[in-house]
Design a protein around this motif. Sequence first.
Motif, PDB file in Angstrom:
ATOM      1  N   LEU A  82       0.989  -1.023  -0.110  1.00  0.00           N
ATOM      2  CA  LEU A  82      -0.060  -0.231  -0.111  1.00  0.00           C
ATOM      3  C   LEU A  82       0.886   1.179  -0.206  1.00  0.00           C
ATOM      4  N   VAL A  83       0.601   2.219  -1.012  1.00  0.00           N
ATOM      5  CA  VAL A  83       1.503   3.352  -1.119  1.00  0.00           C
ATOM      6  C   VAL A  83       0.421   4.473  -0.875  1.00  0.00           C
ATOM      7  N   ASN A  84       0.398   4.923   0.420  1.00  0.00           N
ATOM      8  CA  ASN A  84      -0.364   6.200   0.734  1.00  0.00           C
ATOM      9  C   ASN A  84       0.134   7.640   0.095  1.00  0.00           C
ATOM     10  N   ASN A  85      -0.128   7.733  -1.086  1.00  0.00           N
ATOM     11  CA  ASN A  85       0.556   9.006  -1.794  1.00  0.00           C
ATOM     12  C   ASN A  85      -0.573  10.390  -1.996  1.00  0.00           C
ATOM     13  N   ALA A  86      -1.613  10.017  -1.905  1.00  0.00           N
ATOM     14  CA  ALA A  86      -2.616  11.088  -2.067  1.00  0.00           C
ATOM     15  C   ALA A  86      -2.472  12.130  -1.255  1.00  0.00           C
ATOM     16  N   GLY A  87      -2.325  13.578  -1.500  1.00  0.00           N
ATOM     17  CA  GLY A  87      -2.237  14.729  -0.780  1.00  0.00           C
ATOM     18  C   GLY A  87      -2.618  15.933  -1.508  1.00  0.00           C
ATOM     19  N   ILE A  88      -2.982  16.839  -0.626  1.00  0.00           N
ATOM     20  CA  ILE A  88      -3.361  18.226  -1.138  1.00  0.00           C
ATOM     21  C   ILE A  88      -2.623  19.306  -0.315  1.00  0.00           C
ATOM     22  N   THR A  89      -2.612  20.447  -0.930  1.00  0.00           N
ATOM     23  CA  THR A  89      -2.097  21.756  -0.167  1.00  0.00           C
ATOM     24  C   THR A  89      -3.185  22.834  -0.250  1.00  0.00           C
ATOM     25  N   ARG A  90      -3.259  23.413   1.169  1.00  0.00           N
ATOM     26  CA  ARG A  90      -4.190  24.768   0.960  1.00  0.00           C
ATOM     27  C   ARG A  90      -3.292  25.633   1.921  1.00  0.00           C
ATOM     28  N   GLU A 101      -9.986  25.493   4.868  1.00  0.00           N
ATOM     29  CA  GLU A 101      -8.509  25.026   4.563  1.00  0.00           C
ATOM     30  C   GLU A 101      -7.849  24.013   5.407  1.00  0.00           C
ATOM     31  N   TRP A 102      -8.056  24.256   6.534  1.00  0.00           N
ATOM     32  CA  TRP A 102      -7.582  23.131   7.735  1.00  0.00           C
ATOM     33  C   TRP A 102      -7.997  21.812   7.347  1.00  0.00           C
ATOM     34  N   ASP A 103      -9.488  21.914   7.402  1.00  0.00           N
ATOM     35  CA  ASP A 103     -10.180  20.661   7.447  1.00  0.00           C
ATOM     36  C   ASP A 103      -9.984  19.847   6.135  1.00  0.00           C
ATOM     37  N   ALA A 104     -10.012  20.498   4.816  1.00  0.00           N
ATOM     38  CA  ALA A 104      -9.541  19.990   3.734  1.00  0.00           C
ATOM     39  C   ALA A 104      -8.259  19.036   3.773  1.00  0.00           C
ATOM     40  N   VAL A 105      -7.470  19.809   4.196  1.00  0.00           N
ATOM     41  CA  VAL A 105      -6.146  19.082   4.455  1.00  0.00           C
ATOM     42  C   VAL A 105      -5.847  18.013   5.159  1.00  0.00           C
ATOM     43  N   ILE A 106      -6.461  17.941   6.526  1.00  0.00           N
ATOM     44  CA  ILE A 106      -6.493  17.244   7.336  1.00  0.00           C
ATOM     45  C   ILE A 106      -7.224  15.886   6.949  1.00  0.00           C
ATOM     46  N   ASN A 107      -8.412  15.905   6.354  1.00  0.00           N
ATOM     47  CA  ASN A 107      -9.150  15.026   5.639  1.00  0.00           C
ATOM     48  C   ASN A 107      -8.555  14.148   4.796  1.00  0.00           C
ATOM     49  N   VAL A 108      -7.755  14.947   3.948  1.00  0.00           N
ATOM     50  CA  VAL A 108      -7.224  13.920   2.794  1.00  0.00           C
ATOM     51  C   VAL A 108      -5.835  13.462   3.099  1.00  0.00           C
ATOM     52  N   ASN A 109      -5.083  14.060   3.832  1.00  0.00           N
ATOM     53  CA  ASN A 109      -3.494  13.719   4.031  1.00  0.00           C
ATOM     54  C   ASN A 109      -3.750  13.045   5.244  1.00  0.00           C
TER      55      ASN A 109
END
Length: 244
Positions: A82-90, A101-109
């Motif tokens: 398993l490679v956990n690679n998905a991530g975003i920045t805000r 912006e906080w919640d979006a990054v916490i949720n994905v990353n």
Amino acid sequence: MFNNKICLVTGAAQGIGKAVVERFAEQHAQMVYAIDMNEQALLSAFEGRTNVKPIVMNICDRAAVFEFIEQVKADVSKIDVLVNNAGITRDALIEKMTEDEWDAVINVNLKGVFNLTQAVAPIMMENNAGSIVTMSSVVGTDGNIGQSNYAATKGGVIAMTKGWAKEFARKGAQVRANCVAPGFVQTPMTENLPEKVLDMMKAKTPLGRMGTPEDITNGVEFLASDKASFITGQVLKIDGGLVL
């Protein structure tokens, strides 16, 4: 190197994730499940690859994640990598960062990584084998201005990984968990930055260039492979000497 292996890669449609999927496929993985929300980019990225299966999925959707993993288990009975690679920045300075912006990054990353790992790890432990590689960042080890949310997630996955390395092997299962921490890398996240900013990034890096997705993939490939069978709970920085 990955003959007969079943591999999962998130954030697979572009950048580092796409390079990792291609590497596993080229190394003769039995099947690589390439996971991303961007259906168009995902399907076009791996058209013609017989051992890559594109999966359009939101990793923050726990029900969808667990349903998918149960289907993989039913189809092939195991998951090797398993490679956990998905991530975003805000990005924003803390006084300007919004709750969204906080919640979006916490949720994905962070939550997304937790979701996939929670679903996959029991299968690996049941099969007494597996490697989980999670994408952190030098921002997670050393911080950066304007990235409180991103730093929290990338430091968080390091802490989780160290805990997982102990937890998953506590009954003798050969299940490993490691992180890769890239520095400045040429990806769709950075390609739209001004030339002046890119030059500054290169100047800060002792090796004088930005990394490529292939540079990062080399580290992921090693940690995911049996060549790293005695390595767990570690953070591999691939940053050209940026953080020493």
